[in-house]
Design a protein around this motif. Structure first.
Motif, PDB file in Angstrom:
ATOM      1  N   HIS A 191       0.860  -1.181   0.000  1.00 32.17           N
ATOM      2  CA  HIS A 191       0.000   0.000   0.000  1.00 32.17           C
ATOM      3  C   HIS A 191       0.896   1.231   0.000  1.00 32.17           C
ATOM      4  CE1 HIS A 191      -2.666  -3.210   1.243  1.00 32.17           C
ATOM      5  NE2 HIS A 191      -1.868  -3.420   2.285  1.00 32.17           N
ATOM      6  N   TYR A 245       5.352   6.829   0.905  1.00 32.46           N
ATOM      7  CA  TYR A 245       5.721   5.677   1.722  1.00 32.46           C
ATOM      8  C   TYR A 245       5.018   4.420   1.211  1.00 32.46           C
ATOM      9  CZ  TYR A 245       7.420   8.974   5.273  1.00 32.46           C
ATOM     10  OH  TYR A 245       8.097   9.962   5.956  1.00 32.46           O
ATOM     11  N   GLN A 302       3.997   0.375   2.281  1.00 33.23           N
ATOM     12  CA  GLN A 302       3.656  -0.329   3.526  1.00 33.23           C
ATOM     13  C   GLN A 302       3.168  -1.730   3.201  1.00 33.23           C
ATOM     14  OE1 GLN A 302      -0.276  -0.042   4.857  1.00 33.23           O
ATOM     15  NE2 GLN A 302       0.387  -1.987   5.697  1.00 33.23           N
ATOM     16  N   PHE A 361       2.687  -5.946   5.353  1.00 35.41           N
ATOM     17  CA  PHE A 361       2.664  -6.665   6.622  1.00 35.41           C
ATOM     18  C   PHE A 361       3.798  -7.673   6.611  1.00 35.41           C
ATOM     19  CE2 PHE A 361       0.894  -8.129  10.525  1.00 35.41           C
ATOM     20  CZ  PHE A 361       1.119  -9.499  10.558  1.00 35.41           C
ATOM     21  N   ILE A 381       5.646  -9.983  12.627  1.00 35.48           N
ATOM     22  CA  ILE A 381       4.244  -9.896  13.035  1.00 35.48           C
ATOM     23  C   ILE A 381       3.875  -8.439  13.320  1.00 35.48           C
ATOM     24  CG2 ILE A 381       2.419 -10.918  14.441  1.00 35.48           C
ATOM     25  CD1 ILE A 381       4.318 -13.120  15.242  1.00 35.48           C
ATOM     26  N   ARG A 382       4.077  -7.616  12.357  1.00 33.79           N
ATOM     27  CA  ARG A 382       3.667  -6.215  12.467  1.00 33.79           C
ATOM     28  C   ARG A 382       3.598  -5.590  11.086  1.00 33.79           C
ATOM     29  NH1 ARG A 382       8.217  -2.585  12.276  1.00 33.79           N
ATOM     30  NH2 ARG A 382      10.218  -3.610  12.686  1.00 33.79           N
ATOM     31  N   TRP A 383       2.909  -4.447  11.053  1.00 37.95           N
ATOM     32  CA  TRP A 383       2.842  -3.685   9.813  1.00 37.95           C
ATOM     33  C   TRP A 383       4.131  -2.890   9.659  1.00 37.95           C
ATOM     34  CZ3 TRP A 383      -1.228  -5.177  12.687  1.00 37.95           C
ATOM     35  CH2 TRP A 383      -2.267  -5.828  11.991  1.00 37.95           C
ATOM     36  N   PHE A 436       6.819  -0.318   7.140  1.00 34.53           N
ATOM     37  CA  PHE A 436       6.866   0.754   6.155  1.00 34.53           C
ATOM     38  C   PHE A 436       8.241   0.850   5.516  1.00 34.53           C
ATOM     39  CE2 PHE A 436       2.933   3.132   6.714  1.00 34.53           C
ATOM     40  CZ  PHE A 436       2.481   2.664   7.940  1.00 34.53           C
ATOM     41  N   LEU A 477       7.300   6.486   9.084  1.00 31.73           N
ATOM     42  CA  LEU A 477       6.114   6.054   9.802  1.00 31.73           C
ATOM     43  C   LEU A 477       6.368   4.736  10.532  1.00 31.73           C
ATOM     44  CD1 LEU A 477       3.677   6.825   6.870  1.00 31.73           C
ATOM     45  CD2 LEU A 477       3.869   8.121   9.009  1.00 31.73           C
ATOM     46  N   TRP A 518       4.248   1.751  12.885  1.00 30.96           N
ATOM     47  CA  TRP A 518       3.036   1.216  13.493  1.00 30.96           C
ATOM     48  C   TRP A 518       3.307   0.888  14.959  1.00 30.96           C
ATOM     49  CZ3 TRP A 518       2.437  -3.847  15.450  1.00 30.96           C
ATOM     50  CH2 TRP A 518       1.141  -4.164  15.871  1.00 30.96           C
ATOM     51  N   TYR A 537      -5.613  -4.630   5.869  1.00 27.39           N
ATOM     52  CA  TYR A 537      -4.228  -4.570   6.320  1.00 27.39           C
ATOM     53  C   TYR A 537      -3.544  -3.280   5.880  1.00 27.39           C
ATOM     54  CZ  TYR A 537      -3.594  -9.143   8.534  1.00 27.39           C
ATOM     55  OH  TYR A 537      -3.636 -10.215   9.400  1.00 27.39           O
ATOM     56  N   TYR A 538      -4.335  -2.230   5.749  1.00 26.59           N
ATOM     57  CA  TYR A 538      -3.767  -0.924   5.446  1.00 26.59           C
ATOM     58  C   TYR A 538      -4.547   0.120   6.241  1.00 26.59           C
ATOM     59  CZ  TYR A 538      -7.632  -1.056   2.046  1.00 26.59           C
ATOM     60  OH  TYR A 538      -8.855  -1.202   1.440  1.00 26.59           O
ATOM     61  N   PHE A 539      -4.037   1.355   6.203  1.00 25.74           N
ATOM     62  CA  PHE A 539      -4.572   2.431   7.029  1.00 25.74           C
ATOM     63  C   PHE A 539      -5.298   3.413   6.110  1.00 25.74           C
ATOM     64  CE2 PHE A 539      -2.246   0.485  10.309  1.00 25.74           C
ATOM     65  CZ  PHE A 539      -1.052   0.081   9.747  1.00 25.74           C
TER      66      PHE A 539
END
Lengths: 111, 123
Positions: free
Chosen positions: A36, A89, A91, A93, A98-100, A102, B45, B47, B108-110
């Motif tokens: 994304h 940016y 992004q 997973f 085990i995290r999102w 970037f 950024l 999370w 799974y995105y913002f």
């Protein structure tokens, strides 16, 4: 050190096409997780630009497009405009962390 | 229209605590996964944590950088998300963003971001 790797900066003349790359590994992009993209102007919050690797939210011009292959993804901007000058940016997973995660961001300059 | 409004940021001493709030409107809050993200000055950024909707168990997950120090919570009755931050250090200095993760089903995105609230940790 960001998990996803982006070039720190790219530039192009008005009307040109530029691409921004985003490289990960087998735990994130290569593991099948979508990429994304977000656009951020100085002093403002990021805005979703591309989701699920290739889709545009309503209101985003079709000059912006995304692609994904293997462990990498790309954001392409055609018909470059001065208003496109921003930080971009990527992004995804990461199933190992085990995290999102970037990318470090890419500053786009319109010459 | 979706709106997310953060509040509660400010200057805090190292070792101190702070509670951020996020007021949500324009979507069915109880159906949304919500996250907090942050951006240190001049940096990228990051999370921090996610709160799942009750229908998916209502659990929370955290980044390793904040696990044990930060706590996410939500109050679906007043469409609000919270971030309780303890044992703050200078590396926690950042703009903190409240984000939705899919206003129509978990993603799974913002997809929507608040304007952010600045937390500065300094003596």
């Amino acid at each position: 050190q960001s998990v996803l790797t982006q070039p720190p900066s790219v530039s192009g003349a008005p009307g040109q096409r530029v691409t921004i790359s985003c490289t990960g590994n087998s735990s994130n992009i290569g593991g099948g997780y979508a990429v994304h993209w977000y656009q951020q102007f100085p002093g403002t919050a990021p805005k979703l630009l591309i989701f699920e690797s290739t889709d545009r939210p309503s209101g985003v011009p079709d000059r912006f497009s995304g692609s994904k292959s293997g462990i990498s993804a790309s954001l392409a901007i055609t018909g470059l405009q001065a208003a496109d000058e921003a930080e971009y940016y990527c992004q995804s997973f990461d199933s190992s962390l085990i995290r999102w995660v970037f990318g470090g961001g890419t500053e786009l300059t319109v010459l | 229209d979706v709106q997310l409004v953060e509040s509660g940021g400010g200057l805090v001493n190292p070792g101190g605590s702070l509670r951020l709030s996020c007021a949500a409107s324009g979507f069915t809050f109880k159906n949304a996964w919500m996250s907090w993200l942050r951006q240190a000055p001049g940096k990228g950024l990051e999370w921090i944590g996610r709160s799942k909707r009750k229908a998916d168990g209502g659990t929370t997950d955290y980044s390793a950088h904040v696990k044990g120090r930060f706590t996410l919570s939500r109050d679906d009755s007043i469409n609000s998300l919270y971030l309780e931050m303890n044992s703050l250090n200078t590396e926690d200095t950042a703009v903190y963003y409240c984000c939705t993760m899919g206003v129509v089903g978990p993603k799974y995105y913002f997809d929507y971001w608040g304007q952010g609230t600045l937390v500065a940790v300094s003596s």
